[in-house]
Design a protein around this motif. Structure first.
Motif, PDB file in Angstrom:
ATOM      1  N   ALA A 198     -19.135 -12.577 -56.481  1.00  0.00           N
ATOM      2  CA  ALA A 198     -20.432 -13.252 -56.434  1.00  0.00           C
ATOM      3  C   ALA A 198     -20.593 -14.042 -55.141  1.00  0.00           C
ATOM      4  CB  ALA A 198     -20.591 -14.161 -57.648  1.00  0.00           C
ATOM      5  N   ILE A 199     -19.507 -14.703 -54.707  1.00  0.00           N
ATOM      6  CA  ILE A 199     -19.568 -15.475 -53.457  1.00  0.00           C
ATOM      7  C   ILE A 199     -19.765 -14.556 -52.256  1.00  0.00           C
ATOM      8  CG2 ILE A 199     -18.192 -16.904 -51.886  1.00  0.00           C
ATOM      9  CD1 ILE A 199     -17.024 -18.282 -54.359  1.00  0.00           C
ATOM     10  N   GLN A 202      -9.399 -15.482 -57.753  1.00  0.00           N
ATOM     11  CA  GLN A 202      -9.815 -14.102 -57.974  1.00  0.00           C
ATOM     12  C   GLN A 202     -10.678 -14.029 -59.232  1.00  0.00           C
ATOM     13  OE1 GLN A 202      -6.946 -10.907 -57.434  1.00  0.00           O
ATOM     14  NE2 GLN A 202      -5.423 -12.389 -56.746  1.00  0.00           N
ATOM     15  N   GLY A 203     -11.430 -12.956 -59.370  1.00  0.00           N
ATOM     16  CA  GLY A 203     -12.277 -12.771 -60.536  1.00  0.00           C
ATOM     17  C   GLY A 203     -13.726 -12.575 -60.137  1.00  0.00           C
ATOM     18  N   PRO A 204     -14.627 -12.638 -61.113  1.00  0.00           N
ATOM     19  CA  PRO A 204     -16.053 -12.389 -60.840  1.00  0.00           C
ATOM     20  C   PRO A 204     -16.642 -13.315 -59.780  1.00  0.00           C
ATOM     21  CG  PRO A 204     -15.634 -12.405 -63.195  1.00  0.00           C
ATOM     22  CD  PRO A 204     -14.364 -12.856 -62.540  1.00  0.00           C
ATOM     23  N   ASP A 226     -21.525 -23.495 -57.461  1.00  0.00           N
ATOM     24  CA  ASP A 226     -22.951 -23.359 -57.764  1.00  0.00           C
ATOM     25  C   ASP A 226     -23.137 -22.292 -58.847  1.00  0.00           C
ATOM     26  OD1 ASP A 226     -25.653 -22.995 -57.881  1.00  0.00           O
ATOM     27  OD2 ASP A 226     -25.923 -22.496 -55.759  1.00  0.00           O
ATOM     28  N   PRO A 227     -23.542 -22.649 -60.059  1.00  0.00           N
ATOM     29  CA  PRO A 227     -23.680 -21.653 -61.139  1.00  0.00           C
ATOM     30  C   PRO A 227     -24.758 -20.614 -60.873  1.00  0.00           C
ATOM     31  CG  PRO A 227     -24.645 -23.761 -61.790  1.00  0.00           C
ATOM     32  CD  PRO A 227     -23.933 -24.007 -60.488  1.00  0.00           C
ATOM     33  N   SER A 228     -25.671 -20.899 -59.957  1.00  0.00           N
ATOM     34  CA  SER A 228     -26.774 -19.962 -59.718  1.00  0.00           C
ATOM     35  C   SER A 228     -26.327 -18.697 -58.997  1.00  0.00           C
ATOM     36  CB  SER A 228     -27.881 -20.637 -58.897  1.00  0.00           C
ATOM     37  OG  SER A 228     -27.456 -20.873 -57.562  1.00  0.00           O
ATOM     38  N   ILE A 229     -25.081 -18.659 -58.539  1.00  0.00           N
ATOM     39  CA  ILE A 229     -24.625 -17.455 -57.839  1.00  0.00           C
ATOM     40  C   ILE A 229     -24.557 -16.252 -58.784  1.00  0.00           C
ATOM     41  CG2 ILE A 229     -23.318 -18.685 -56.062  1.00  0.00           C
ATOM     42  CD1 ILE A 229     -20.763 -18.012 -57.551  1.00  0.00           C
TER      43      ILE A 229
END
Length: 456
Positions: free
Chosen positions: A412-413, A406-408, A443-446
């Motif tokens: 984002a996903i 859970q969380g940001p 993937d950090p780009s999300i």
């Protein structure tokens, strides 16, 4: 002159007269009836004191009894009945310190704002028109009763009301009245934001919203909406425009239907242009002006005490009004995702109004492209395509059960999955989406900020 009066209003007048009092329909209802317009309310003025009105009618409400107003209930309808009065000294440019009741209809009519609102009618005695209101209706003129300076000193809101009546009726404002408005525009700072808001909206949804230009020339917007003054004379040297920002705004305002959210959007949609304007090789650039205009819009609507629902819709329409997207399924689904389906119909209306106020050389082509986008939008909705998180075949609970914390990252996903499904609707199956979620969770780009493209 004979004038039709609703039966219940006529009955109140008859009952008061049968008890020995004078009584008349008065103000806007008389004006609108003469003009062939349907009055919103029927106000009655009488020589009877408030306590006498309450004694005569079994069902009343003390609406503003200190100022002589009692609301009489007839079945489910309400009628304001106000005693003839003379207003005392005004100390705040809005309210009299005290009122004095009088037996004279003429004295009561003298305190009213404009001649066209200072007429009274009684079925037995006919029309009472002491200040030539009928003549001003025929000449299509807004003129103060008596000395205009005194009328505006009494109630500064009348300055805005003059513009509003001019916009609603298509009338011109008498020169002396106009001069007094200009001289006393600064006193509008003493009027509450709520009252300013009501008059501004009535002006905008009127038949002649372009009258806001006159409000600017008289110094009124400088006090109540200074952001408008900033767009005056701001040139737009771009292929899409031949008008300055004010003229474009006025034309866009007149191009959209008279609904408050749409008219507010068109008024505010380019307020950010003077702030962001840059010129490169003779061509003006207004980079990110929709976003700046949206922030200004939010501040203005808060300042004027608009409700949150209106603020939200206008803010989003201003923010996205210049969004560039192509007439194909993928691009329109992306636009739906950005803008939101709840305002997409209005978004199309806003874009149509905006386009129609641009350089005539580009209008036909842009309108034709917008029509294609609208057709695609309606097919997308009819098919039930996915373009937002709630339409995905998976939800947050599914992702958590698959091992995503859970969380940001969860949100984002989900947003990234929507983007993938917008590109390829066949991906919108639970197992395939869970597989994709597993692949992109690291993937950090999300978290990268999305880039949007706007019309210049």
């Amino acid at each position: 002159m004979e004038m039709w009066i609703p039966e219940k209003a006529a009955e109140i007048i008859r009952v008061l007269m049968n008890h020995g009092f004078e009584a008349y329909a008065v103000g806007g209802c008389v004006r609108d009836s003469i003009l062939g317009r349907k009055p919103e309310d029927w106000d009655i003025t009488t020589s009877a004191r408030p306590e006498e009105v309450k004694r005569i009618f079994p069902r009343t409400v003390d609406t503003g009894i200190e100022h002589g107003t009692v609301t009489v209930l007839m079945d489910r309808e309400q009628f304001e009945v106000t005693t003839y009065r003379v207003d005392g000294e005004y100390t705040d440019h809005r309210h009299p310190k005290e009122v004095t009741f009088t037996a004279s209809l003429e004295e009561d009519l003298k305190r009213r704002d404009f001649t066209i609102n200072a007429m009274a009618y009684n079925p037995e005695t006919g029309l009472v028109d002491i200040f030539q209101g009928i003549e001003d209706l025929e000449r299509k003129i807004i003129r103060c009763v008596g000395d205009p300076g005194e009328r505006f000193d009494e109630d500064a809101l009348r300055i805005l009301r003059a513009i509003r009546f001019s916009a609603q009726l298509g009338f011109v404002i008498d020169d002396a009245t106009k001069q007094a408005m200009s001289e006393r525009a600064e006193t509008l700072k003493d009027v509450s934001a709520e009252r300013i808001r009501v008059e501004l909206v009535k002006l905008l949804v009127s038949a002649y919203p372009e009258k806001i230009r006159e409000a600017c020339r008289l110094g009124i917007t400088r006090v109540v909406l200074p952001e408008y003054d900033a767009i005056v004379g701001v040139e737009q040297h771009t292929p899409n425009h031949i008008y300055d920002v004010e003229e474009h705004t006025i034309r866009a305002l007149c191009n959209v239907e008279p609904e408050s959210v749409l008219r507010l959007t068109m008024l505010l949609h380019d307020f950010g242009k003077p702030i962001v304007k840059k010129t490169d090789n003779g061509r003006d650039i207004f980079y990110k002006h929709p976003e700046v205009s949206a922030r200004m819009c939010r501040d203005i609507l808060r300042r004027l005490k608009f409700d949150n629902h209106t603020l939200d819709r206008v803010y989003r329409l201003v923010k996205w009004h210049g969004l560039k997207y192509l007439p194909n399924d993928i691009s329109v689904r992306k636009a739906l995702n950005r803008v939101g389906q709840d305002i997409f119909e209005d978004f199309i209306k806003v874009q149509r109004a905006d386009i129609s106020a641009k350089n005539p050389k580009v209008v036909d082509e842009k309108l034709a492209m917008l029509a294609e986008k609208e057709k695609i939008y309606r097919k997308i909705v009819e098919r039930g395509d996915c373009f937002e998180v709630k339409r995905l075949a998976v939800n947050g609970r599914d992702l958590i059960q698959s091992g995503i914390p859970q969380g940001p990252i969860l949100g984002a996903i989900l947003e990234r999955l929507v983007e993938l499904v917008i590109e390829d609707p066949e991906l919108n199956e639970k197992e395939r989406l869970l597989e994709k979620a597993s692949q992109i969770k690291d993937d950090p780009s999300i978290f990268d900020e999305k880039q949007y493209f706007f019309e210049p």
